[in-house]
Design an enzyme around this catalytic site. Structure first.
Site, PDB file in Angstrom:
ATOM      1  N   ASP A 147       0.627  -1.178   0.089  1.00 29.73           N
ATOM      2  CA  ASP A 147      -0.269   0.130   0.668  1.00 29.73           C
ATOM      3  C   ASP A 147       1.025   1.218   0.002  1.00 29.73           C
ATOM      4  O   ASP A 147       2.306   0.841   0.217  1.00 29.73           O
ATOM      5  CB  ASP A 147      -0.792   0.106   1.095  1.00 29.73           C
ATOM      6  CG  ASP A 147      -1.394  -1.173   1.252  1.00 29.73           C
ATOM      7  OD1 ASP A 147      -1.693  -1.616  -0.103  1.00 29.73           O
ATOM      8  OD2 ASP A 147      -2.483  -1.633   2.032  1.00 29.73           O
ATOM      9  N   ARG A 148       0.516   2.250  -0.687  1.00 33.02           N
ATOM     10  CA  ARG A 148       0.972   3.905  -0.820  1.00 33.02           C
ATOM     11  C   ARG A 148       1.843   3.972   0.774  1.00 33.02           C
ATOM     12  O   ARG A 148       2.544   4.748   0.613  1.00 33.02           O
ATOM     13  CB  ARG A 148      -0.111   4.350  -0.289  1.00 33.02           C
ATOM     14  CG  ARG A 148       0.568   6.209  -1.123  1.00 33.02           C
ATOM     15  CD  ARG A 148      -0.497   7.131  -0.977  1.00 33.02           C
ATOM     16  NE  ARG A 148      -1.204   7.444  -2.164  1.00 33.02           N
ATOM     17  CZ  ARG A 148      -0.546   7.905  -3.386  1.00 33.02           C
ATOM     18  NH1 ARG A 148       0.320   8.394  -3.093  1.00 33.02           N
ATOM     19  NH2 ARG A 148      -0.916   8.258  -4.398  1.00 33.02           N
TER      20      ARG A 148
END
Length: 266
Positions: free
Chosen positions: A136-137
């Site tokens: 994920d970011r």
């Protein structure tokens, strides 16, 4: 009315080139991909070069990026013969927070591919680097890259049960009951999870080892036992442990690929 499936472009190209080349349709190695895998140039650049007429295949200009490539055929780019044989390469990269594992970033922060291209030496920039899975970011840590799609499939296949170790700072202080539930497996909205390795590193820090990789799985599992994740870091995949600083990379040696990732090209 059932929607008609579109024939893949590589198969259309194979059919146009006749029966001899159509036999490669089951496991195609098309021209643009072969150039990227071998490190001649990334696939997007290869596709442009092919359409511009700068690439010849067996002595003839080839303008179809999805044209099948026969083993041993001569390929030239701008008149120069290029070799399409390449070993399986794998890199470890320490992903910083904020970057996305996508081809573009609508928020403008940047992608892991853009970052990697900037830090790689020029000889390594010609390869088409594929991410083995995603983070994920806001998740940091170990992200693997390779030039070979077989390693991507191996590293992301649910059947391989390749362990991935995460460290999560969480809300609250998980007790033994929460850890037991993680170890035994939980039922999430998309079905039961496999049993996980779970232990505390600090009162509010959980080490969680999974042998599957569903969307947001670590965050969902910890939320399910009452301890939402504040920060998440991946420190190992298989027997390969992260050992480079944030934003840095290094190439994995052959034993790390074969033993650490349990991958042997066939």
């Amino acid at each position: 009315m059932a929607r008609r499936q579109r024939t893949p472009r590589w198969l259309e190209a194979a059919r146009r080139r006749g029966p001899e080349d159509a036999r490669f349709a089951d496991k195609p190695d098309w021209l643009a991909r072969a150039l990227g895998k071998a490190g001649v140039m990334p696939r997007a650049q290869a596709e442009a070069a092919i359409r511009e007429g700068r690439v010849t295949l067996a002595g003839q200009v080839e303008r179809e990026p999805f044209a099948p490539v026969r083993p041993g055929v001569e390929v030239r780019v701008d008149g120069q013969v290029v070799r399409l044989e390449a070993p399986v390469l794998a890199l470890m990269f320490h992903k910083p927070a904020g970057l996305v594992v996508h081809g573009s970033d609508a928020e403008g922060v940047g992608t892991v591919f853009e970052w990697l291209y900037e830090v790689l030496p020029p000889p390594m920039r010609g390869f088409e680097w594929l991410a083995v899975g995603r983070l994920d970011r806001d998740t940091t840590g170990l992200l693997l890259f390779t030039n070979d799609e077989r390693l991507v499939r191996h590293g992301t296949s649910p059947e391989q049960h390749l362990p991935k170790r995460y460290v999560a700072a969480v809300a609250g202080k998980p007790g033994e009951d929460a850890l037991r539930r993680l170890r035994e497996g939980l039922v999430l909205e998309d079905g039961p999870t496999r049993p996980a390795g779970a232990r505390l590193r600090a009162p509010d820090v959980v080490e969680l080892t999974l042998t599957e990789g569903r969307h947001h799985q670590v965050k969902r599992m910890l939320a399910a036992v009452g301890h939402p994740v504040w920060t998440l870091h991946r420190e190992a995949v298989g027997g390969v442990a992260l050992d480079v600083p944030e934003g840095a990379w290094r190439r994995l040696d052959d034993s790390e690929v074969s033993d650490g990732l349990a991958f042997t090209p066939t």
